[in-house]
Design a protein around this motif. Structure first.
Motif, PDB file in Angstrom:
ATOM      1  N   TYR A 509      74.119  28.772  -2.835  1.00 49.66           N
ATOM      2  CA  TYR A 509      73.161  27.829  -2.274  1.00 49.66           C
ATOM      3  C   TYR A 509      72.132  28.583  -1.445  1.00 49.66           C
ATOM      4  O   TYR A 509      72.462  29.540  -0.735  1.00 49.66           O
ATOM      5  CB  TYR A 509      73.866  26.793  -1.396  1.00 49.66           C
ATOM      6  N   LEU A 510      70.912  28.134  -1.535  1.00 53.00           N
ATOM      7  CA  LEU A 510      69.801  28.669  -0.741  1.00 53.00           C
ATOM      8  C   LEU A 510      69.191  27.494   0.019  1.00 53.00           C
ATOM      9  O   LEU A 510      68.712  26.534  -0.588  1.00 53.00           O
ATOM     10  CB  LEU A 510      68.773  29.341  -1.660  1.00 53.00           C
ATOM     11  N   PHE A 511      69.229  27.541   1.357  1.00 51.49           N
ATOM     12  CA  PHE A 511      68.750  26.410   2.149  1.00 51.49           C
ATOM     13  C   PHE A 511      68.094  26.931   3.438  1.00 51.49           C
ATOM     14  O   PHE A 511      68.340  28.045   3.886  1.00 51.49           O
ATOM     15  CB  PHE A 511      69.892  25.459   2.493  1.00 51.49           C
ATOM     16  N   ARG A 512      67.285  26.042   3.996  1.00 52.90           N
ATOM     17  CA  ARG A 512      66.554  26.373   5.232  1.00 52.90           C
ATOM     18  C   ARG A 512      67.476  26.083   6.400  1.00 52.90           C
ATOM     19  O   ARG A 512      67.764  24.935   6.728  1.00 52.90           O
ATOM     20  CB  ARG A 512      65.271  25.536   5.319  1.00 52.90           C
ATOM     21  N   LYS A 517      64.143  31.099   9.320  1.00 51.29           N
ATOM     22  CA  LYS A 517      64.858  31.803   8.245  1.00 51.29           C
ATOM     23  C   LYS A 517      65.448  30.829   7.230  1.00 51.29           C
ATOM     24  O   LYS A 517      65.674  29.650   7.517  1.00 51.29           O
ATOM     25  CB  LYS A 517      65.956  32.677   8.813  1.00 51.29           C
ATOM     26  N   THR A 518      65.651  31.396   6.067  1.00 54.83           N
ATOM     27  CA  THR A 518      66.329  30.705   4.958  1.00 54.83           C
ATOM     28  C   THR A 518      67.613  31.459   4.645  1.00 54.83           C
ATOM     29  O   THR A 518      67.583  32.699   4.481  1.00 54.83           O
ATOM     30  CB  THR A 518      65.432  30.655   3.717  1.00 54.83           C
ATOM     31  N   THR A 519      68.716  30.752   4.568  1.00 53.39           N
ATOM     32  CA  THR A 519      70.036  31.384   4.418  1.00 53.39           C
ATOM     33  C   THR A 519      70.540  31.221   2.987  1.00 53.39           C
ATOM     34  O   THR A 519      70.357  30.170   2.370  1.00 53.39           O
ATOM     35  CB  THR A 519      71.048  30.776   5.402  1.00 53.39           C
ATOM     36  N   VAL A 520      71.178  32.277   2.507  1.00 58.18           N
ATOM     37  CA  VAL A 520      71.815  32.280   1.188  1.00 58.18           C
ATOM     38  C   VAL A 520      73.317  32.441   1.400  1.00 58.18           C
ATOM     39  O   VAL A 520      73.745  33.349   2.120  1.00 58.18           O
ATOM     40  CB  VAL A 520      71.284  33.412   0.293  1.00 58.18           C
ATOM     41  N   VAL A 599      66.800  16.442  -4.775  1.00 57.73           N
ATOM     42  CA  VAL A 599      66.393  17.331  -5.865  1.00 57.73           C
ATOM     43  C   VAL A 599      65.721  18.573  -5.314  1.00 57.73           C
ATOM     44  O   VAL A 599      65.931  19.694  -5.796  1.00 57.73           O
ATOM     45  CB  VAL A 599      65.472  16.587  -6.837  1.00 57.73           C
ATOM     46  N   CYS A 600      64.935  18.404  -4.294  1.00 59.27           N
ATOM     47  CA  CYS A 600      64.228  19.524  -3.676  1.00 59.27           C
ATOM     48  C   CYS A 600      65.212  20.521  -3.090  1.00 59.27           C
ATOM     49  O   CYS A 600      65.109  21.731  -3.315  1.00 59.27           O
ATOM     50  CB  CYS A 600      63.280  18.994  -2.601  1.00 59.27           C
ATOM     51  N   ILE A 601      66.152  20.029  -2.308  1.00 54.83           N
ATOM     52  CA  ILE A 601      67.124  20.922  -1.682  1.00 54.83           C
ATOM     53  C   ILE A 601      68.001  21.577  -2.737  1.00 54.83           C
ATOM     54  O   ILE A 601      68.367  22.743  -2.643  1.00 54.83           O
ATOM     55  CB  ILE A 601      67.980  20.137  -0.669  1.00 54.83           C
TER      56      ILE A 601
END
Length: 1324
Positions: A509-512, A517-520, A599-601
């Protein structure tokens, strides 16, 4: 047949609806057909199969039993039960129409006593031979003799039933066979095959003591049939909870109909038959007549559940089969045990049920009942606490059913299909060691099949969502596999099984996570230790972030928010663990086009709640949005996980509350076609009435009861009585069809069968003429689902042809390819939807050529016409040809085709015109014949006939010319042949003289060597010399001439001899007698030689008279026609005169030989013998290396060397002279046998002393003495070499290693009376 996936060019005159994408997906995702699966093929249909825990697979077919390894690739042993070396069925067995029970000669195949302490495994086999005999053999090898056997154990009828089980009875600690069989059949013709004893005629179930030699049955070990109750067909036998159960059903073998409900008989597991009752089984749900045939049985012991395949009666007509004909029903064993009544309806028991009472029918587990059109077999097991059922079908499919909670059946998965669509055998057998295999039997073949198609699941979530307990996700391989196929399985964390669930699959998952920062991260079931993560820009290769796991926490990686990152459109995220890795690619190109937060997330983009839009994850928006964002959109993760499917269906039927008011006006008459391929059908036509009055028409297809229904909207209502549907693709099965109008009720209107794609096996004829029109037939199966037939030509493209197709054959007329030049090949293709199937090739040749015809009247009312044509490769049938005869004033008569004959030059077509008058006049006035071959129409002119007078005049002249030509040619060839023979003889003599000169050159020896061993010349007296010369091969005649030939007393002759002597002295008489005798066919060459020898003896005192006789006979011989070659005369002694001449020369030269050339000639012979003995001589064939005779030449010469022996002979009474030399040197070869060496020693003694030693050769034995050790030398002893073919090789001097440059002492024992000592040296 090869399937071509490319589309054909569209046809303007007949546009077809595009095939749904699902059809192509189904075609490419079809179940495996087992190209790599091992297959064992037997000579006959398989009648029984069983597996052993350690000793392989046992397969009975015909009258043979094979023991195979578990891979089915090797046969370990074979047992011929009827005739050695022959597995053919003694009586041809035609399998009855399903679902009637099949016939087999093998009735029981039971491995038992495996794993028992201190005991070896045994195999019990039962056959129809010898009145239903059984044998007990060791499991290791079938070739061993049987340990125990007995007769009348199983049914002796091939179509009779037998079921049995072997168990250890606790009360006696012995192994017993509980067997149920149909011993007597009602058919009278079976009485001659076997006639059981009176005690067995009414027996239904018996106990046999397998420890006894004859498998005897006690009186307390029988359960008999109820009197007048009819035959019972037993399907299986198994043990459960201390009892033996026998599923069966009453069956009439004559009519093929079940006469009662399937039942389960129960007896105690003991040494005596204790009947514990019976219970009826009801699996008739969904069929109006019930299902009274039991086809297959399987006990799922881990669940205490019994599974059975039941079938309704269809008789011999497969058209009566429906989607609900067969069903799988599961019964709880405890319920069967509880409802088993001790009274009996079918057996003789102590408690008989009243006739009015009906057996209580046990109901199956409703949630697990599966209704199908054509099931044949079942096997059940439990894997990872999940019940798995394998089902065989009548069209060669192997289905897999996984029961869910409350034993609910899912939609079966097709895991294997037999290409030939052979019905699956009623018994499915699992692999005893590897639960990933199952043995599938059908017809004459056994296959080892994998129990799941794990590889078809492409992702972890799809793999685990399938809920197949045999499959799981292998982290190491990153694919769905069997647990055994996942390497390095020591770490259980590398394997995810279905119990984990799809949520445990690794998911990136890739999320803000914050404003900056954006975390993976990655979630799932795995060990986070020693993990690394990395995010990389796909376009530039730049690493955006990289991290490692800390302690037991999952590795995370954060990407800072930067304006420069907005151009990063595609990133690749990778998480690496100790032995595996997982990656995912995120594409941010379309973030701005997404309008919903989940859908965006889910795609990795960021959602700005204040602005209500989706943005690039590495760009910024209001910080407060991120907190709200994470609160509002966590459901996005769940929504994007693959849904857990159940049942495998594609459509759900919508429930309707519509009323039936006004629906009675709709009427369905027919559905065409009723068979479609698994690719579906785009134009199914339904006929009926009032279709235009409905606004919403839906077709619902219902196949297997546990699968989802197919709901199809009408494609086009053509008119009030016709409408068209486009049906989707599906797997092979029969489906029930109902049509719903305006949401009302949906009554069944018929059946629709999905069948496999067509398969071609033969095109006949395979050649046709270029004009076309010939009838071509294609043989195969499933031709009733093709849309049209196409001829594909490389220049003309695809040509549609009209066809007439049935299920097994298709006929069409070959199209014309007149514009093509010479031979050409075309491909025959079958179009099914938009798929093209290659069916084979058809060859076009030039049109046939006719040369003429003849009309010949047979009787006045019948005329035969013979049409001649050149030989070709066409197969013309009666349907292809039409013949018309024109005669008189353009009158026509049709000629009926009879046959075609072919000879070396021409082919003749025969036809007859019958029912006419004046056949002679019609034949005379006939002008031409019209021949129609398909599209080809030809007119054939009458053959020209030469006048009879010309023929009669020219024939003698022609014969005279031929005779003169033949004589001239013959004389010329004779002269040429004579000349060539003379040249060949001269050449042969020249070569022979050269070979003799070369041979004499090789045989040159030192004169001293010859003279030294010459000895005395053994001259014979005249009497013995003459006898040996006249009768070289007839020693038996020598005793007749006992008196001296030189001194005969003429006074002792009697009158008869005097008269005979007078006749012999008559020259004319004697010559006539000789010629007359030689003309006799039975006067052989041997007889001629004997006659000449006797005549020579009679005339040896009258040599002048004999010479005159020879002169006359020799002149006659020279004048004979057969002596065209003078050089061949006198080469062989084949006539009286040749033998007389030989004898005459011998008599004349006898004194000359003794006085002049005898001694030199003997020296020459001795020299030749010595030269021959210097080389190897074959002791068996007498062929030698040094010989002048090519026929006696030893071609294969072994390596040899000379051994020089010094022989010391001991004195013996026969040879005590002081002058005898007893120390003699002898040369032998190391390849000489002991016998040959003794012969050379004896010959050396004779040459040295002039007299033999005094003992015979067979009276001597040689002994090797080395020091104090003695070794007797023999031609054959215990050290002799025995060759592969069993022949013993004679010992040689080299065998005993004599010589080798060592000094060795020999002693030879001569009948115990003398010794010989030898010193040896070996020289090369």
């Amino acid at each position: 047949m090869e399937v071509s996936r490319r589309k054909a060019p569209p046809r303007p005159q007949r546009p077809a609806a595009p095939l749904p994408l699902l059809a192509y997906l189904l075609a490419f995702a079809a179940p495996g057909r087992g190209a790599d699966e091992p297959v064992w093929r037997s000579e006959q249909a398989i009648g029984a199969i069983a597996v052993s825990r350690e000793d392989g697979v046992f397969v009975a077919s015909g009258s043979c039993l094979d023991q195979l390894d578990y891979s089915l690739e090797h046969r370990l042993s074979r047992l011929y039960r009827d005739q050695a070396g022959n597995c053919t069925e003694p009586v041809s067995l035609t399998p009855p129409a399903r679902p009637r029970p099949g016939s087999s000669f093998s009735k029981l195949l039971l491995p038992y006593r495996e794993g028992a302490a201190g005991l070896g495994g045994l195999l019990l086999t039962g056959w129809t031979f010898d009145r239903g005999a059984c044998e007990v053999r060791p499991l290791g090898n079938l070739s061993r003799s049987s340990l125990r056997n007995g007769t009348e154990v199983v049914s002796c009828h091939p179509q009779g039933s037998t079921a049995g089980v072997v168990y250890l009875a606790g009360d006696t600690n012995s192994w017993y066979l509980a067997v149920a069989a149909t011993y007597v059949l009602p058919e009278p013709e079976t009485a001659s095959r076997c006639n059981p004893a009176a005690s067995d005629r009414e027996t239904a179930i018996a106990l046999k003591d397998t420890e006894g030699r004859s498998l005897a049955t006690k009186e307390t070990g029988r359960l008999k049939l109820r009197e007048g109750g009819g035959s019972l067909h037993f399907v299986d036998a198994f043990l459960w909870n201390g009892s033996v159960y026998f599923p069966y059903y009453p069956y009439n073998y004559t009519s093929g109909a079940a006469t009662g409900w399937p039942s389960m008989a129960r007896i105690a597991k003991s040494s005596e038959v204790l009947f514990q009752g019976q219970a009826a089984l009801d699996c008739g749900h969904g069929h109006p007549d019930g299902r009274r045939l039991l086809l297959s049985s399987s006990l799922v012991e881990a669940l205490d559940v019994w599974a059975g395949v039941f079938s309704a009666a269809t008789g011999g007509d497969q058209e009566r089969r429906s989607p609900a004909t067969t069903a799988l029903c599961l019964f709880r064993m405890r319920e069967i045990q509880a409802r088993t009544k001790t009274c009996s309806w079918d057996f003789e028991a102590e408690n008989h049920c009243n006739d009015k009472d009906q057996p209580e029918r046990v109901q199956p587990i409703a949630s697990s009942t599966l209704i199908h059109s054509d099931l044949t077999s079942v096997y059940g097991t439990v894997v990872m606490n999940r019940t798995v059922l394998f089902l065989g079908t009548g069209n060669g499919q192997l289905l897999k059913v996984i029961l869910g909670e409350n034993l609910t059946s899912n939609c079966p998965e097709v895991i294997y299909e037999i290409k030939e669509e052979t019905p699956v055998f009623y018994k499915l057998v699992p692999h005893p060691k590897k639960n990933i295999y199952i043995y599938l039997t059908a017809g004459k073949e056994v296959r080892r099949i994998r129990v799941a198609n794990c590889s078809k699941h492409k992702s972890c979530s799809e793999c685990l969502a399938a809920t197949d307990p045999h499959c799981g996700w292998c982290h190491l391989l990153q694919r769905c596999t069997f647990k055994e196929d996942c390497v390095h399985l020591k770490n259980s964390e590398n394997w995810l099984d279905v119990s984990s669930g799809a949520k445990k699959c690794p998911e990136i998952y890739l999320f803000r996570s914050s404003k900056d920062k954006t975390t993976v991260t990655v979630v799932g079931s795995f060990s986070p230790r020693h993990s690394e993560c990395m995010v990389q820009n796909v376009d530039t290769g730049r690493i955006l972030c990289k991290g490692k796991s800390v302690s037991n926490e999952t590795c995370t990686c954060s990407i800072p928010t930067r304006a420069t990152y907005k151009d990063v459109l595609v990133v690749n995220v990778t998480f690496s663990f100790s032995s595996w890795s997982v990656s995912k690619r995120f594409n941010f190109t379309n973030c701005s086009s997404l309008r919903e937060c989940p859908v965006c997330i889910g795609t990795g983009c960021a959602w700005c709640e204040s602005e209500g839009k989706c943005i690039h994850p590495f760009t910024a928006c209001d910080p407060s949005d991120y907190k709200r964002n994470q609160d509002l959109c966590p459901v996005a993760f769940e929504k994007w996980a693959p849904p857990k499917t159940a049942g495998g269906g594609r459509f759900k039927e919508k429930t309707s509350n519509g009323t039936t008011q006004g629906l009675q006006v709709f009427y369905i008459k027919s559905i065409e076609p009723q068979k479609i391929s698994t690719l579906g059908k785009s134009n199914v036509i339904v006929t009926g009435a009032n279709f235009t009055q409905a606004s919403n028409i839906t077709m619902i297809l219902k196949g297997t009861s546990t699968c989802d229904k197919d709901v199809i909207q009408v494609s086009h209502v053509l008119n009030d009585t016709h409408m068209k549907f486009s049906l989707p693709s599906s797997r092979k099965e029969m489906k029930d069809v109902c049509i719903q109008f305006d949401g009302g009720s949906c009554p069944s209107v018929g059946y629709l069968s999905y069948i496999a794609l067509p398969l071609c096996s033969l095109i006949y004829p395979a050649t046709t003429w270029i004009s076309g029109g010939q009838n071509i037939t294609i043989m195969g199966r499933n031709f009733d689902v093709i849309d049209n037939l196409i001829i594909s030509h490389e220049l003309k493209g695809n040509i549609n042809v009209s066809e007439y197709c049935m299920a097994t054959h298709c006929r069409f007329l070959a199209p014309s390819l007149k514009s093509s030049k010479g031979r050409t090949n075309v491909t025959v293709k079958l179009r099914v939807q938009e798929t093209y199937l290659d069916c084979g090739s058809l060859q076009y040749l030039d049109d046939p050529r006719f040369t003429g015809y003849r009309a010949e009247p047979e009787v006045d009312t019948e005329l035969e016409v013979k049409i001649q044509k050149e030989n070709d490769n066409f197969n013309i049938s009666k349907k292809d040809i039409e013949i018309t005869l024109f005669h008189g004033e353009n009158e026509q008569l049709n000629c009926s085709f009879e046959n075609i004959t072919r000879n070396q030059d021409l082919t003749t077509i025969f036809c007859k015109i019958k029912g006419i008058t004046a056949a002679n006049s019609i034949a005379t006035s006939s002008k031409k014949v019209r021949v129609k071959l398909g599209n080809l129409e030809l007119y054939v002119e009458r053959e020209s006939v030469i006048s009879t007078w010309y023929f009669l005049i020219g024939l003698p002249v022609l014969l005279v010319i031929v005779i003169f030509a033949a004589v001239g040619v013959t004389r010329h060839k004779s002269k040429e042949l004579s000349r060539k023979q003379s040249q060949q003889l001269e050449l042969l003599e020249s070569e022979l003289r050269k070979e003799i000169r070369d041979g004499f050159a090789e045989l040159q020896m030192d004169k001293l060597d010859v003279v030294d061993s010459f000895g005395t010349v053994p001259f014979l007296d005249y009497k013995h010399f003459a006898l040996r010369t006249f009768f070289p091969e007839s020693g038996g005649f020598t005793h007749i001439f006992t008196e001296d030939m030189h001194n005969r007393d003429a006074n002792n002759k009697n009158e008869s001899l005097t008269a005979l002597d007078a006749l012999i002295c008559n020259k004319s008489f004697l010559v006539t007698v000789i010629h007359t005798l030689e003309k006799q066919k039975n006067f052989s060459v041997k007889d001629r030689c004997l006659f000449a020898s006797f005549l020579t003896i009679a005339l040896q005192t009258k040599l002048v008279y004999l010479t005159s006789i020879l002169e006359v006979l020799t002149r006659d011989l020279m004048e004979q026609c057969s002596n065209m070659q003078p050089k061949l005369m006198l080469r062989r002694t084949e006539s009286v005169v040749e033998k007389l001449l030989t004898n005459w020369m011998s008599v004349c030269l006898s004194g000359f030989l003794r006085e002049t050339v005898g001694e030199p000639f003997y020296l020459l012979v001795t020299t030749l013998n010595q030269k021959i003995n210097k080389g190897p001589v074959d002791v068996i064939t007498c062929k030698a290396l040094y010989t002048l005779n090519e026929d006696w030449l030893l071609w294969q010469v072994p390596e040899f060397s000379t051994v020089a022996l010094t022989v010391t002979f001991e004195k013996i009474p026969e040879n005590e002279s002081a002058d005898v030399c007893r120390n003699i040197s002898v040369n032998v070869l190391d390849c000489d046998t002991i016998g040959q060496a003794k012969e050379k020693i004896f010959q050396a003694f004779l040459s040295k002393n002039g007299s033999p030693y005094g003992l015979q050769l067979n009276e001597i034995g040689l002994e090797l003495q080395v020091g104090t050790r003695h070794k007797e030398l023999l031609d054959i002893d215990s050290s002799s070499v025995i060759l592969e073919d069993g022949i013993t090789k004679l010992n040689t001097i080299g065998h005993y290693e004599v010589g080798s440059f060592t000094l060795t002492r020999f002693s030879g024992l001569f009948s115990g009376r003398g010794t010989v000592q030898l010193d040896t040296e070996q020289s090369l």
